[in-house]
Design a protein around this motif. Structure first.
Motif, PDB file in Angstrom:
ATOM      1  N   ASP A 158       0.822  -1.212   0.000  1.00  0.00           N
ATOM      2  CA  ASP A 158       0.000   0.000   0.000  1.00  0.00           C
ATOM      3  C   ASP A 158       0.856   1.262   0.000  1.00  0.00           C
ATOM      4  O   ASP A 158       0.321   2.373  -0.117  1.00  0.00           O
ATOM      5  CB  ASP A 158      -0.916   0.031   1.224  1.00  0.00           C
ATOM      6  CG  ASP A 158      -2.089  -0.929   1.108  1.00  0.00           C
ATOM      7  OD1 ASP A 158      -2.391  -1.365  -0.019  1.00  0.00           O
ATOM      8  OD2 ASP A 158      -2.707  -1.236   2.147  1.00  0.00           O
ATOM      9  N   HIS A 159       2.155   1.115   0.159  1.00  0.00           N
ATOM     10  CA  HIS A 159       3.035   2.277   0.218  1.00  0.00           C
ATOM     11  C   HIS A 159       2.883   3.102  -1.061  1.00  0.00           C
ATOM     12  O   HIS A 159       2.779   2.549  -2.163  1.00  0.00           O
ATOM     13  CB  HIS A 159       4.487   1.826   0.394  1.00  0.00           C
ATOM     14  CG  HIS A 159       5.434   2.943   0.697  1.00  0.00           C
ATOM     15  ND1 HIS A 159       5.928   3.787  -0.289  1.00  0.00           N
ATOM     16  CD2 HIS A 159       5.980   3.376   1.869  1.00  0.00           C
ATOM     17  CE1 HIS A 159       6.733   4.672   0.266  1.00  0.00           C
ATOM     18  NE2 HIS A 159       6.788   4.445   1.571  1.00  0.00           N
ATOM     19  N   PRO A 160       2.869   4.443  -0.953  1.00  0.00           N
ATOM     20  CA  PRO A 160       2.645   5.289  -2.141  1.00  0.00           C
ATOM     21  C   PRO A 160       3.591   5.016  -3.306  1.00  0.00           C
ATOM     22  O   PRO A 160       3.187   5.114  -4.472  1.00  0.00           O
ATOM     23  CB  PRO A 160       2.844   6.708  -1.589  1.00  0.00           C
ATOM     24  CG  PRO A 160       2.492   6.607  -0.146  1.00  0.00           C
ATOM     25  CD  PRO A 160       2.948   5.245   0.287  1.00  0.00           C
ATOM     26  N   VAL A 161       4.849   4.655  -3.002  1.00  0.00           N
ATOM     27  CA  VAL A 161       5.801   4.388  -4.080  1.00  0.00           C
ATOM     28  C   VAL A 161       5.475   3.064  -4.771  1.00  0.00           C
ATOM     29  O   VAL A 161       5.503   2.968  -6.012  1.00  0.00           O
ATOM     30  CB  VAL A 161       7.246   4.359  -3.519  1.00  0.00           C
ATOM     31  CG1 VAL A 161       8.216   3.843  -4.581  1.00  0.00           C
ATOM     32  CG2 VAL A 161       7.668   5.749  -3.079  1.00  0.00           C
ATOM     33  N   VAL A 162       5.148   2.043  -3.986  1.00  0.00           N
ATOM     34  CA  VAL A 162       4.831   0.732  -4.553  1.00  0.00           C
ATOM     35  C   VAL A 162       3.487   0.769  -5.273  1.00  0.00           C
ATOM     36  O   VAL A 162       3.347   0.292  -6.406  1.00  0.00           O
ATOM     37  CB  VAL A 162       4.832  -0.348  -3.450  1.00  0.00           C
ATOM     38  CG1 VAL A 162       4.495  -1.714  -4.044  1.00  0.00           C
ATOM     39  CG2 VAL A 162       6.177  -0.397  -2.736  1.00  0.00           C
ATOM     40  N   ASP A 163       2.479   1.346  -4.614  1.00  0.00           N
ATOM     41  CA  ASP A 163       1.145   1.451  -5.209  1.00  0.00           C
ATOM     42  C   ASP A 163       1.193   2.260  -6.495  1.00  0.00           C
ATOM     43  O   ASP A 163       0.579   1.901  -7.509  1.00  0.00           O
ATOM     44  CB  ASP A 163       0.191   2.090  -4.200  1.00  0.00           C
ATOM     45  CG  ASP A 163      -1.251   2.114  -4.659  1.00  0.00           C
ATOM     46  OD1 ASP A 163      -1.634   1.268  -5.506  1.00  0.00           O
ATOM     47  OD2 ASP A 163      -2.014   2.967  -4.169  1.00  0.00           O
ATOM     48  N   GLY A 164       1.943   3.349  -6.486  1.00  0.00           N
ATOM     49  CA  GLY A 164       2.046   4.181  -7.687  1.00  0.00           C
ATOM     50  C   GLY A 164       2.699   3.456  -8.837  1.00  0.00           C
ATOM     51  O   GLY A 164       2.254   3.559  -9.989  1.00  0.00           O
ATOM     52  N   ALA A 165       3.759   2.682  -8.535  1.00  0.00           N
ATOM     53  CA  ALA A 165       4.423   1.914  -9.588  1.00  0.00           C
ATOM     54  C   ALA A 165       3.516   0.819 -10.117  1.00  0.00           C
ATOM     55  O   ALA A 165       3.461   0.569 -11.330  1.00  0.00           O
ATOM     56  CB  ALA A 165       5.726   1.326  -9.049  1.00  0.00           C
ATOM     57  N   MET A 166       2.796   0.153  -9.206  1.00  0.00           N
ATOM     58  CA  MET A 166       1.894  -0.919  -9.632  1.00  0.00           C
ATOM     59  C   MET A 166       0.771  -0.355 -10.503  1.00  0.00           C
ATOM     60  O   MET A 166       0.375  -0.964 -11.504  1.00  0.00           O
ATOM     61  CB  MET A 166       1.322  -1.646  -8.412  1.00  0.00           C
ATOM     62  CG  MET A 166       0.823  -3.034  -8.688  1.00  0.00           C
ATOM     63  SD  MET A 166       2.140  -4.222  -9.029  1.00  0.00           S
ATOM     64  CE  MET A 166       2.797  -4.513  -7.378  1.00  0.00           C
ATOM     65  N   GLN A 167       0.244   0.812 -10.132  1.00  0.00           N
ATOM     66  CA  GLN A 167      -0.783   1.443 -10.963  1.00  0.00           C
ATOM     67  C   GLN A 167      -0.228   1.788 -12.343  1.00  0.00           C
ATOM     68  O   GLN A 167      -0.930   1.670 -13.346  1.00  0.00           O
ATOM     69  CB  GLN A 167      -1.311   2.708 -10.279  1.00  0.00           C
ATOM     70  CG  GLN A 167      -2.187   2.445  -9.074  1.00  0.00           C
ATOM     71  CD  GLN A 167      -2.936   3.683  -8.614  1.00  0.00           C
ATOM     72  OE1 GLN A 167      -3.388   4.479  -9.442  1.00  0.00           O
ATOM     73  NE2 GLN A 167      -3.095   3.839  -7.309  1.00  0.00           N
TER      74      GLN A 167
END
Length: 468
Positions: free
Chosen positions: A66-75
């Motif tokens: 859920d971390h913003p960096v991980v979530d952003g990359a996954m999106q």
């Protein structure tokens, strides 16, 4: 409430398309990852590897993804509506561990769904610092486009090292392996799966320009047409972007479909995909031939051509040869919105005698049908998917439930059957049934889903020694 995501840049997205992976780093304090590491130690000591139950056992792991960096990359690579798949596993590499050979992960026994378009990823999370000597995961950059080990092993091996909190997002088809652990420390890596629900309609990363411009040095690009096609698709552009191919080049490209070098064949497929209507007839002839490899190449090229090839693939879906029908269903599914006129024949194909044709037809209805706004235009397809929930083959049931989830509110008529599938004998069919209820999102669907989740909740704190 989640913090705002940190989006990928154009360059990171280009690198992902070319290499098949992107590395990001969370900013949790070291104590966070130490706690996860300790939980894993206790799991292996007391119960062994709990596989899919590692997340309910250690719910802190969810914070990593859920971390913003991980979530952003996954999106960026899967779109904003991506979902975490229920399969996950803790890969343990002990001191002296010998590592693995390079491989692609399987799709639960269904090997016919490998696609160049990124609809599935893996997330590799290290809960401790990992150096090259500790047996990290290694990848072969760019190998997600290759089926043969010969082509894959022409790529240089890259070790995925990093500090605790490092997450590598990997195209599901990338060749990878665990390397030998030559250190005096054990190595844990948590692998989670993710999948796309919506086909892209616009870039899901922080894009400044739609220009590909992928090669920034003097090297000759290995697969210029392939890479640009992936970029265009992620940008929301439909199959069928033609730039013309001269007749003499067309003959040469068709001959290259049987070239012994997989990379040459791959480049021919994507160049033919830009040829437009002029390539449809000869590719259709190749589709109906006797060679499986040529049939696959022709199918991919026809799918890339888009709308001008739809009628040809629809015709092939009526062929007596199961392999031809299977390829046609596969190609239409991958075409996306361009193949809307194929929805009726794909709906009929869900009753095909071949389970592989039924499997691809169910997938295609979801991928293509999500663009349809009127419930009446998709109702027969929803009925067909509902029938598919009772197929004897679990991978057909799996795809039927998944497509009902993708169609969301349009699938409301399937509610009674989806309730039954919450108890399917296959764990992943159960998940897709639950996902479909979530996506349908009516008051009735929510109540059914909540009741089911509360009754099946697994308590990580309950053990033999602490039963209350």
């Amino acid at each position: 409430m989640k913090n705002p995501i940190v989006q990928l840049t154009d360059q990171q997205m280009r690198d992902f398309i070319i290499n098949g992976y992107v590395v990001v780093k969370t900013d949790f304090p070291p104590s966070f990852h130490e706690k996860v590491f300790q939980h894993l130690e206790e799991m292996f000591e007391h119960t062994g590897n709990l596989g899919n139950n590692v997340l309910p056992l250690i719910p802190e792991i969810q914070q990593v993804f859920d971390h913003p960096v991980v979530d952003g990359a996954m999106q960026g690579v899967l779109g904003s509506t991506y979902v975490m798949h229920p399969h996950r596993y803790c890969h343990y590499n002990p001191v002296g561990g010998g590592g693995q050979g390079f491989h692609k992960d399987s799709y639960e026994g269904d090997e016919q769904i490998r696609r160049h378009k990124c609809r599935w990823t893996m997330g590799f999370y290290y809960p401790q610092d990992v150096t090259e000597g500790m047996g990290p995961t290694a990848v072969l950059p760019g190998s997600h486009y290759y089926e043969t080990g010969e082509s894959a092993h022409e790529q240089p091996e890259v070790f995925l090292c990093g500090e605790a909190g490092t997450v590598t997002i990997v195209h599901y088809d990338l060749w990878h392996r665990a390397t030998p652990n030559q250190s005096d420390k054990k190595r844990y890596m948590l692998k989670f799966l993710f999948s796309r629900l919506d086909e892209p309609t616009r870039p899901a990363w922080n894009s400044i320009s739609d220009a590909w411009d992928s090669v920034l040095d003097d090297e000759i690009p290995a697969h210029p047409e392939l890479w640009k096609a992936q970029w265009d698709w992620n940008y929301g552009k439909q199959n069928g972007i033609a730039n013309g191919v001269a007749s003499h080049e067309l003959d040469s490209l068709l001959e290259s479909l049987i070239h012994e070098n997989e990379k040459v064949r791959l480049n021919a497929v994507y160049r033919l995909g830009r040829a437009g209507e002029s390539a449809v007839q000869p590719l259709s002839k190749a589709l109906h031939g006797s060679s499986d490899s040529i049939r696959y190449a022709a199918t991919c090229a026809l799918s890339l051509i888009g709308k001008p090839a739809v009628v040809s693939l629809i015709d092939a879906l009526q062929d007596e040869d199961e392999s031809v029908r299977n390829s046609a269903a596969y190609g239409l599914a991958d075409m996306g919105k361009s193949a809307e006129e194929a929805i009726p024949v794909l709906t009929e194909a869900t009753k095909d005698e071949s389970p592989w044709v039924r499997r691809h037809a169910c997938e295609g209805i979801g991928i293509i049908g999500q663009h349809i706004a009127d419930e009446s235009d998709i109702s027969e397809s929803v009925d067909a998917l509902t029938e598919g929930l009772n197929d004897a083959h679990y991978w057909v049931r799996y795809n039927a439930a998944r497509s009902l989830a993708i169609l969301g509110p349009l699938s409301e008529a399937a509610l009674p059957s989806l309730i039954d599938k919450l108890e399917d004998e296959n764990r992943y069919v159960r998940f897709n049934a639950a996902l479909a209820l979530k996506q349908i999102n009516t008051a009735e669907a929510r109540e059914i889903l909540f009741n089911h989740l509360f009754s099946t909740r697994w308590c990580a704190l309950t053990t033999r020694d602490t039963p209350y």
